[in-house]
Design an enzyme around this catalytic site. Structure first.
Site, PDB file in Angstrom:
ATOM      1  N   ASP A 188       0.798  -1.281   0.170  1.00 15.99           N
ATOM      2  CA  ASP A 188      -0.032   0.024   0.082  1.00 15.99           C
ATOM      3  C   ASP A 188       0.834   1.165  -0.157  1.00 15.99           C
ATOM      4  O   ASP A 188       0.643   2.229  -0.721  1.00 15.99           O
ATOM      5  CB  ASP A 188      -0.962   0.031   1.365  1.00 15.99           C
ATOM      6  CG  ASP A 188      -2.264  -0.521   0.963  1.00 15.99           C
ATOM      7  OD1 ASP A 188      -2.983  -1.017   2.001  1.00 15.99           O
ATOM      8  OD2 ASP A 188      -2.635  -0.550  -0.186  1.00 15.99           O
TER       9      ASP A 188
HETATM   10  O1  CEZ Z   1      -2.667  -2.014   5.525  1.00 15.40           O
HETATM   11  C1  CEZ Z   1      -2.440  -3.221   4.619  1.00 15.40           C
HETATM   12  C2  CEZ Z   1      -3.337  -3.557   3.614  1.00 15.40           C
HETATM   13  O2  CEZ Z   1      -4.665  -3.681   4.452  1.00 15.40           O
HETATM   14  O3  CEZ Z   1      -1.046  -3.276   4.226  1.00 15.40           O
HETATM   15  C3  CEZ Z   1      -0.901  -4.324   3.245  1.00 15.40           C
HETATM   16  C4  CEZ Z   1      -1.642  -4.540   2.043  1.00 15.40           C
HETATM   17  O4  CEZ Z   1      -1.570  -5.618   1.223  1.00 15.40           O
HETATM   18  C5  CEZ Z   1      -3.137  -4.786   2.609  1.00 15.40           C
HETATM   19  O5  CEZ Z   1      -4.137  -4.809   1.616  1.00 15.40           O
HETATM   20  C6  CEZ Z   1       0.716  -4.197   2.660  1.00 15.40           C
HETATM   21  O6  CEZ Z   1       0.830  -2.860   2.298  1.00 15.40           O
HETATM   22  O7  CEZ Z   1      -1.408   2.473   5.024  1.00 15.40           O
HETATM   23  C7  CEZ Z   1      -0.592   1.966   5.540  1.00 15.40           C
HETATM   24  O8  CEZ Z   1       0.537   2.197   5.767  1.00 15.40           O
HETATM   25  C8  CEZ Z   1      -0.769   0.660   6.410  1.00 15.40           C
HETATM   26  O9  CEZ Z   1       0.370   0.043   6.562  1.00 15.40           O
HETATM   27  C9  CEZ Z   1      -1.597  -0.089   5.446  1.00 15.40           C
HETATM   28  O10 CEZ Z   1      -0.864  -0.526   4.500  1.00 15.40           O
HETATM   29  C10 CEZ Z   1      -1.664  -1.424   6.161  1.00 15.40           C
HETATM   30  C11 CEZ Z   1      -2.552  -1.455   7.405  1.00 15.40           C
HETATM   31  O11 CEZ Z   1      -1.472  -1.386   8.614  1.00 15.40           O
HETATM   32  C12 CEZ Z   1      -2.986  -2.640   7.772  1.00 15.40           C
HETATM   33  O12 CEZ Z   1      -2.161  -3.611   8.240  1.00 15.40           O
END
Ligand code: CEZ
Length: 790
Positions: A478
């Site tokens: 993300d």
């Molecule tokens: O969210 C996750 C997402 O729900 O991060 C994963 C992604 O594949 C999932 O779909 C890897 O990036 O926005 C941020 O910085 C967060 O770190 C999100 O990326 C993360 C949340 O912490 C939930 O874990």
């Protein structure tokens, strides 16, 4: 320190000190409560957007569930002070906020409740939290027993802080008619158009009691006074001051003065939660405390049983018995429960990220097949006619795309065939592919098969002239948001994942008798694999991607982030890595990414911003995507290792994902093996002190993928169009293992045993030798399967 009891149905921790953040969670379709062993709580309910009914002591940002929740003295929680009125000695249960060292302490995580058993100062206390099945409310029972030989004069003070509810309006008072403390607020707003929404919200928080209190206090500051939470001033008096809160931070505090004879005990019940108004609270009181169902039990008991039944429905399809009892306990009792939670709550979002929604329902396919089926259909109904999938799936009529779903990511299509394959393997429901469903906007409709075909063609088209997939502002990762915002940067991972998706879709098409389509996508997959090897191979690893400025990153020469796990795992899955390259990348991962707590998702962690990669490099080194042991990514690696036959390494990495059983590991991770967290701190080679620390966040795609690795990889009891494929890959140190596999209505009692003198797996079904390793024509009955492996 920890032990599994009641045949694995509970996991008990006997210290409030060694693993202070040890936690467990309960949920239903309307809410979730995450309790740590000391009594601190994070809880959310849906109205329909997630909201809180117990807040921090000051204004807090509205955000999605975060990892590594910091606990602090005034953090929301559920506490009971107990004072001996003759000695003024005070302690609190379950431990915070007084944190008085206790004579004995047990935090007992159950599947459908959370329990504490505490002994201190000659008193025995049992606290229990459970939930109803379908409304946002906590059900608490508190029992105090006099275990000392003399009569005890004590006061019990339930203390449920509510926090800073609203800068616009907050107050609280005790309502004698309802025997409840009711804290009221108005959710702040400034645009008049928002009023119609605001006026519907449950802006009250109540603590309803089944026993009339001696006194109460609703004013946080008055209760606490200068005594602080270790010995609140309010408790120093004979009785609480029966105060209210008038645009002051409220709290729910009752006092029960008791004189307990030796052996005598007293139980109190409480309901804590959000409500719209007093009418709702009165209705709850009647249903839970007053009405007698079949004239025997109150609603309180009845709902507890219903909740037990609700949770029991989340039973998995694999029960195992191996030389590793701790692994068995986790796989048999806790992992399916976590997967069930995801399918039931969609991570408490009304617009779950599309990749999360599809992967979470990949897990649900092993537990609630119809729920998974409907989820795939719901997701595809929001597909663009171009084939593109949205960043989030709207699962509530009032839902809108929020937070990260407003940032364009290019990977969502890739998960359709990859997750659907697991569903089809489990159910053989190829009829789903013929379902005709609309595209977004309901102008056009097509079969599910055509929908996915179009999604694959969208992926194939969304590549640059090198044949590599554009990343825009992110892919699976993300916060990798600055590699391709100019529309030039590409993702090595997504190119590999697309290749694997094409191969998976091809396999589904073969099973669905559309061989032409299959042939076409197998060719396309090889086309992507040659682009990958031409532009991304770095001698002993694959680069993670190429930026808008044509900088290849995730390569040996990079001072930080010189290897990313995802482009190694998916090189194995996509087949872009041949046997020689596979060996090289697995060695490189071992040397640069493996740690005692699992495999890190990149290393070295970034310690400074790379403006051509993005936000991921700004996360604290070793946390989340910046080099943590990100279990979702680790699960991909395990799946890839099983796919290419590195089964010993696969099991090694898999086993490191579950904490313990040795005490040192449990303490360093600070995690009870009742769920797999989204990450353990990484940067082991940079910050060893914090390496391994759990995020305590149980929202993670690691759960469904770990389950798939166990079913398809370790135990090799994978379904397919022709039946149940038998191919266990036990770690060499295991001579024997057993499994019970529920599959398409049949039950397979499987015994796996090593046998010298055989070179390949031999399967007997009900004592007759099976030709090959596929049990076909499955009937609804019990099968005895005896597997001999070399
Ligand atoms: O969210 C996750 C997402 O729900 O991060 C994963 C992604 O594949 C999932 O779909 C890897 O990036 O926005 C941020 O910085 C967060 O770190 C999100 O990326 C993360 C949340 O912490 C939930 O874990």
């Amino acid at each position: 320190m920890i032990r599994s009891v009641e045949n694995g149905a509970r996991l008990e921790l006997d210290t409030a000190v060694k693993i202070p953040n040890a936690s467990a969670f309960l949920w239903n379709k309307k809410m979730m409560v995450h309790m740590n062993c000391r009594g601190y709580a994070v809880a959310q309910f849906m109205q329909p957007e997630p909201a809180k009914y117990a807040h921090a002591p000051n204004l807090e940002a509205k955000t999605f569930m975060q990892p590594e929740q910091p606990y602090y003295a005034h953090h929301p929680g559920r506490f009971f002070y107990v004072k001996d009125e003759e000695t003024d000695r005070l302690f609190s249960a379950p431990y915070a906020p007084a944190k008085t060292p206790l004579d004995s302490f047990v935090f007992s995580a159950g599947k459908s409740d959370i329990l504490w058993k505490i002994e201190h100062d000659g008193l025995f206390i049992e606290m229990c939290l459970s939930l109803p099945t379908n409304e946002a409310m906590e059900q608490w029972s508190f029992t105090v027993k006099n275990n000392s030989p003399k009569t005890r004069k004590i006061s019990v003070y339930p203390y449920f802080p509510v926090g800073y509810m609203s800068w616009m309006n907050q107050s609280g008072q005790y309502d004698a008619n309802l025997n409840a403390i009711i804290c009221s607020s108005i959710t702040p707003y400034q645009k008049y158009r928002e009023y119609d929404k605001i006026k519907t919200l449950k802006d009250k928080t109540y603590l309803l009691a089944d026993t009339i209190p001696t006194s109460w206090e609703v004013n946080q500051a008055t209760f606490e006074g200068d005594g602080g939470l270790h010995y609140p001033t309010g408790i120093t008096g004979i009785e609480l001051l029966k105060g209210d809160a008038l645009y002051e931070t409220p709290a729910c505090v009752f006092q029960y003065r008791e004189e307990l004879q030796p052996g005598q005990e007293k139980t109190y019940r409480f309901l804590f939660g959000p409500a719209k108004d007093e009418t709702e609270i009165s209705d709850i009181k009647n249903r839970y405390f007053i009405e007698r169902i079949e004239d025997k039990v109150t609603g309180f008991e009845k709902t507890k049983r219903e909740y037990d039944d609700y949770i029991a429905k989340g039973k998995g399809c694999l029960q195992i018995k191996t030389p590793d009892a701790a692994l068995d306990n986790f796989v048999n009792n806790w992992l399916p429960r976590q997967i069930y939670y995801h399918g039931e709550t969609n991570r408490l979002s009304t617009d779950p990220q599309t990749r999360n929604y599809l992967q979470d329902n990949m897990g649900t396919g092993y537990i609630q097949k119809e729920v998974a089926r409907q989820a795939y259909i719901k997701a595809l109904c929001q597909q663009e006619e171009s084939g593109a999938m949205p960043d989030g799936i709207l699962i509530h009529e009032d839902a809108v795309l929020k937070y990260i779903n407003q940032v364009p990511h290019t990977d969502h299509c890739v998960w359709l065939p990859i997750c659907l394959k697991a569903y089809l393997d489990e159910t053989n429901d190829y009829g789903l592919l013929q379902e005709i469903i609309p595209y977004k906007g309901n102008r056009k409709s097509a079969t599910v098969s055509e929908h996915i075909n179009l999604a694959m063609l969208w992926l194939y088209k969304t590549r640059d002239k090198r044949g590599l997939s554009y990343i825009e502002q992110g892919d699976w990762c993300d916060p990798m948001n600055m590699v391709g915002p100019k529309g030039i940067g590409v993702s090595g991972w997504l190119t590999m994942a697309s290749s694997y998706a094409f191969k998976t879709w091809a396999q589904i098409c073969i099973n669905n008798n559309t061989e032409d389509i299959a042939k076409d996508f197998l060719i396309k997959a090889e086309e992507l694999n040659s682009s990958i090897n031409e532009h991304l191979w770095d001698g002993d690893r694959y680069a993670r991607g190429i930026t808008d400025d044509n900088v290849v990153f995730g390569v040996k020469k990079d001072p930080e982030g010189r290897i990313f796990l995802n482009t190694q795992s998916w090189a194995l899955l996509s087949g872009s890595a041949n046997v020689d390259k596979s060996k090289k990348i697995i060695d490189t991962v071992k040397n640069e990414l493996e740690s005692p707590y699992g495999v890190e998702m990149l290393a070295p962690s970034f310690t400074k911003m790379r403006e051509d990669i993005g936000r991921v490099t700004q996360k604290f080194p070793g946390s989340a995507e910046n080099g943590a042991v990100y279990n979702h990514a680790a699960a991909f690696y395990i799946f890839g290792l099983y796919e290419v036959g590195y089964t010993e390494k696969a099991f090694e990495i898999l086993r490191r994902m579950i904490p313990g059983p040795d005490e040192k590991d449990l303490i360093q991770r600070g995690q009870l093996p009742v769920f797999v967290p989204n990450y353990y701190r990484g940067a082991y080679r940079q910050f060893p002190r914090t390496a391994g620390r759990s995020s305590q966040l149980f929202n993670t795609g690691a759960a469904p993928w770990l389950y798939r690795c166990l079913i398809d990889g370790l135990f090799g009891l994978r379904g397919d169009v022709d039946g149940l494929h038998i191919n266990p890959r036990l770690p060499k140190e295991w001579n024997r293992a057993e499994a019970i596999r529920e599959f398409r209505g049949a039950t397979f009692k499987v015994n796996i045993q090593r046998e010298s003198g055989i070179s390949k797996t031999r399967v007997k079904v009900d004592d007759s030798l099976l030709h090959g390793q596929v049990i076909k024509d499955i009937q609804t009955r019990i099968y005895r399967v005896d597997i001999r492996i070399p």
